[in-house]
Motif scaffolding. Structure first.
Motif, PDB file in Angstrom:
ATOM      1  N   LEU A  16      37.654  42.941  37.630  1.00 34.90           N
ATOM      2  CA  LEU A  16      39.083  42.777  37.368  1.00 34.90           C
ATOM      3  C   LEU A  16      39.455  43.090  35.920  1.00 34.90           C
ATOM      4  N   GLN A  51      41.140  33.196  42.248  1.00 31.03           N
ATOM      5  CA  GLN A  51      42.592  33.399  42.243  1.00 31.03           C
ATOM      6  C   GLN A  51      43.152  33.366  40.818  1.00 31.03           C
ATOM      7  N   VAL A  54      42.358  36.713  39.158  1.00 31.00           N
ATOM      8  CA  VAL A  54      43.279  37.759  39.629  1.00 31.00           C
ATOM      9  C   VAL A  54      44.632  37.612  38.931  1.00 31.00           C
ATOM     10  N   SER A  57      44.723  39.052  35.533  1.00 29.66           N
ATOM     11  CA  SER A  57      44.301  40.446  35.439  1.00 29.66           C
ATOM     12  C   SER A  57      45.478  41.390  35.672  1.00 29.66           C
ATOM     13  N   TYR A  59      45.330  43.407  38.037  1.00 32.63           N
ATOM     14  CA  TYR A  59      45.189  43.686  39.457  1.00 32.63           C
ATOM     15  C   TYR A  59      45.793  42.571  40.307  1.00 32.63           C
ATOM     16  N   SER A  60      46.953  42.108  39.930  1.00 26.81           N
ATOM     17  CA  SER A  60      47.570  41.009  40.683  1.00 26.81           C
ATOM     18  C   SER A  60      47.877  41.417  42.122  1.00 26.81           C
ATOM     19  N   MET A  62      45.800  42.438  44.113  1.00 26.84           N
ATOM     20  CA  MET A  62      44.631  42.094  44.924  1.00 26.84           C
ATOM     21  C   MET A  62      44.899  40.849  45.771  1.00 26.84           C
ATOM     22  N   THR A  73      44.496  35.922  52.524  1.00 27.60           N
ATOM     23  CA  THR A  73      43.527  36.172  51.453  1.00 27.60           C
ATOM     24  C   THR A  73      42.933  34.859  50.953  1.00 27.60           C
ATOM     25  N   THR A 116      41.527  43.486  49.442  1.00 26.27           N
ATOM     26  CA  THR A 116      42.017  42.370  48.625  1.00 26.27           C
ATOM     27  C   THR A 116      40.848  41.783  47.842  1.00 26.27           C
ATOM     28  N   ILE A 117      41.149  40.803  47.053  1.00 30.83           N
ATOM     29  CA  ILE A 117      40.116  40.120  46.282  1.00 30.83           C
ATOM     30  C   ILE A 117      39.118  39.428  47.216  1.00 30.83           C
TER      31      ILE A 117
END
Length: 173
Positions: A16, A51, A54, A57, A59-60, A62, A73, A116-117
C-alpha cells in the motif's frame, strides 16, 4: 500465532506504500502503535489494522465506497483473521481451501469482480501454504489456484516472493 502475523501486515503496508509503523505482539494479537501522536490509541486486530493501513494510503479504493461492497470486504478480512489464520494446520487448511474453492467458482476475486484489500491479505496469508502444495493438490482446488495464479502476476503485490508454478499440464499427459 498463525498466518496473520507481523510479517504479513508489513507486506500489506509495503504493498500500500504506507511507511512502516511500529507493530507489536501482545497476547497473540497484533497491535499497531501510533507514531508519537498525542491522544492516539493503538489499533488492535488484523482486520482493523489492515483497514487503517488502507485508510492512510493512496489506495483507499481497495475498500469500496459502496456500503455493501465495503461490508463484504470487511467480512472477508474477518474471515482471513479468524478462519484462514490457522490454515497452517492440515485439517483447517482443507476446510478453508474447500470453502474458498466454492466461493471463487464464479468470480475472479474474493469479493466479486474487483480486487480489494481482502484479496491482498488473503494472498499474503495463503502464500506459504500454496508454495508447499503439490501440483495435484493445486489441481484439487482449481478455483483457488486460478485466483492465486492471477493475483500473484502483479509484481508489486508479489514483492520479493517467488512466483509459484501452477503448470498443471503434466498432470493430464
Amino acid at each position: 500465532m498463525g498466518l496473520c502475523n507481523v510479517e504479513c501486515v508489513e507486506r500489506i503496508a509495503q504493498y500500500l506504500d504506507v511507511p512502516p509503523k511500529r507493530l507489536e505482539i501482545s497476547n497473540k494479537n497484533i497491535i499497531l502503535v501510533p507514531e508519537c501522536e498525542k491522544n492516539s490509541s493503538s489499533i488492535q486486530g488484523f482486520s482493523t489494522i489492515i483497514q487503517a493501513l488502507v485508510a492512510s494510503s493512496k489506495y483507499s479504493n481497495m475498500i469500496s465506497n459502496e456500503k455493501e461492497a465495503q461490508a463484504l470486504t470487511q467480512q472477508w478480512l474477518e474471515y482471513v483473521a479468524v478462519c484462514v489464520n490457522h490454515a497452517d494446520l492440515p485439517t483447517n487448511a482443507k476446510r478453508v481451501f474447500n470453502e474458498l474453492n466454492t466461493v471463487l467458482k464464479d468470480v475472479p476475486y474474493i469479493t466479486g469482480t474487483e480486487k480489494t484489500i481482502a484479496d491482498v491479505a488473503l494472498y499474503y496469508v495463503l502464500y506459504s501454504i500454496m508454495k508447499g502444495l503439490s501440483q495435484q493438490e493445486k489441481a484439487q482446488y482449481i478455483h483457488v489456484s486460478r485466483w492465486f495464479d492471477n493475483i500473484q502476476q502483479e509484481k508489486k503485490l508479489r514483492q520479493d516472493l517467488d512466483l509459484i508454478s501452477f503448470n498443471l499440464l503434466h498432470i493430464f499427459l
